[in-house]
Design an enzyme around this catalytic site. Structure first.
Site, PDB file in Angstrom:
ATOM      1  CG  ASP A  85      -5.591  -1.119  -2.022  1.00 12.22           C
ATOM      2  OD1 ASP A  85      -4.756  -2.390  -3.060  1.00 12.22           O
ATOM      3  OD2 ASP A  85      -6.454  -0.817  -1.817  1.00 12.22           O
ATOM      4  CD  GLU A 180      -8.756  -5.893  -2.159  1.00 17.01           C
ATOM      5  OE1 GLU A 180      -9.796  -7.556  -1.885  1.00 17.01           O
ATOM      6  OE2 GLU A 180      -8.489  -5.857  -1.403  1.00 17.01           O
TER       7      GLU A 180
END
Length: 416
Positions: A85, A180
């Protein structure tokens, strides 16, 4: 012709994978599966047949040892992590990477936003890469080097290890994680099932960086309930939640804020608020490298919130604080070889090791406290979470070399 790691990086950054705050599900955005599914396909094309993506968007794979069974048993299983991400703090879709060929110093003008330049005055490390190609965004989005540079480095290293049987290695685990950037990168991961001895996140910034220390972290919410009425007849009746919120914010010390601290000094950070007369809300985080100092900061917030509640007895102030993660240094220091081997791996690439503490979070902190000591190795990307993010190509390539060196060092030292 672009190197394998650069080709992969340029491909991965064009896939929109921005995560989203305050979502209950993992992943927080379904678009992260677009990169996850591609990575599984590429891993299988490399011959890594057990590559899978879970329902929660964790890509997990194993590169089997190419050693004899006897030696394989004594070589630690190493797991490499990177997150798929990108930060929701800047736009992460329609990324248009730019290649600044043979950078010659000075400012780099971003073509999609003429008001933005990447300048050595702001980022002195840029001048280390004179003569190198540098990848930037066009200035309308972030680049996505955090952490697609890490993803690309791991994939390129696996490709080289798979192709060259002379590069000896034990069993290697690979995990690409979602979310994350919103603090949930390993929340849905079964760490024990990896059966790994040591881990490394490839999520550091500047070339040569090796990090084993993070903040201790906590986050909180304050909700204030006021009372609204006609302002012309409000005396003795109105309870203005906006004014109460202003009093609370003034108690967060400005000399211990992100904009006034650096290196190993902690901070308080009120970062989001909304307010009306009837109701006000505040979100904040607290960071400190020393756990006792973190607890003291939490007590300070509790004390001044209680004081303000007494100042406005007719209001209702609700404070919630939760610890987020702990400094991973305490756990990594228990196994010195995890850092010694990483330092040697970086040195063998011909670049200096830069040891520093992370003024932010990392999946490694959570992993270390779940039984898998996990320092952070550079990916080469810099200016994270910003339209001024950039990646020197040589730094990407040195990250790949470091990974390959590292797995060989574990073989060498197990055989001594």
């Amino acid at each position: 012709m672009p190197s394998d790691v650069l080709e992969r990086f340029l491909k991965y950054v064009t896939i929109h994978t921005t995560s989203k705050e305050d979502e209950e599900t993992i992943p927080s955005t379904k678009r992260q599966f677009d990169l996850a599914n591609l990575l599984v396909q590429e891993l299988k094309e490399l011959g890594i047949v057990d590559a899978t993506v879970s329902d929660e968007c964790y890509v997990i794979a194993t590169l089997p040892s190419n050693l004899t069974p006897e030696i394989t048993k004594i070589v630690p299983v190493v797991c490499f992590f990177a997150h798929m991400d990108t930060s929701p703090e800047e736009a992460g879709d329609n990324i248009k990477p730019q290649n600044v060929n043979n950078y010659q110093g000075g400012d780099i003008q971003l073509p999609g936003n003429l008001d933005l330049v990447i300048s050595p005055k702001e980022t002195p490390a840029l001048l280390k890469f004179v003569g190198s190609d540098i990848i930037t965004s066009d200035g309308t989005t972030l680049l996505g080097g955090d952490d697609k540079a890490g993803v690309a480095a791991i994939m390129a290293a696996l490709t080289k290890l798979k192709a060259d049987p002379k590069l000896k290695h034990g069993t290697i685990k690979i995990v690409f994680t979602p979310d994350e950037e919103v603090g949930r990168g390993v929340d849905g991961l079964d760490v024990d099932s990896l059966m790994a001895d040591f881990g490394y996140t490839i999520d550091g910034d500047e070339m040569g960086v090796l990090e084993s220390e993070t903040f201790n972290a906590a986050g909180g919410d304050i909700q204030i309930t006021g009372f609204n009425c006609h302002p012309g007849y409000a005396k003795g009746k109105m309870i203005n939640a906006i004014r109460i919120l202003a009093d609370i914010i003034q108690n967060f010390p400005i000399d211990e804020s992100p904009e006034t601290t650096e290196k190993k000094k902690g901070y308080y950070h009120p970062y989001e608020s909304s307010a009306s007369v009837n109701e006000a809300k505040l979100k904040f985080i607290i960071r400190d490298f020393d756990f006792e100092q973190l607890k003291q900061k939490i007590r300070n917030v509790e004390e001044f919130t209680n004081h303000i509640q007494q100042k406005y007895p007719s209001s209702h102030i609700n404070l919630t604080i939760k610890e987020s993660y702990k400094n991973m240094k305490y756990k990594i220091d228990e196994v010195p070889e995890v850092m010694m081997n990483a330092e040697e791996a970086i040195k063998r690439t011909g670049i200096p090791v830069i040891k520093k503490a992370i003024r932010g979070g990392t999946d490694g902190a959570h992993l270390s406290y779940r039984g898998l000591p996990t320092p952070n190795i550079f990916s080469g990307a810099m200016n994270f979470h910003s339209k001024k993010e950039f990646v020197p190509v040589i730094a990407l390539e040195k990250s790949v070399e470091t990974i390959i060196n590292l797995v060989q060092i574990y073989v060498e030292r197990a055989s001594e």
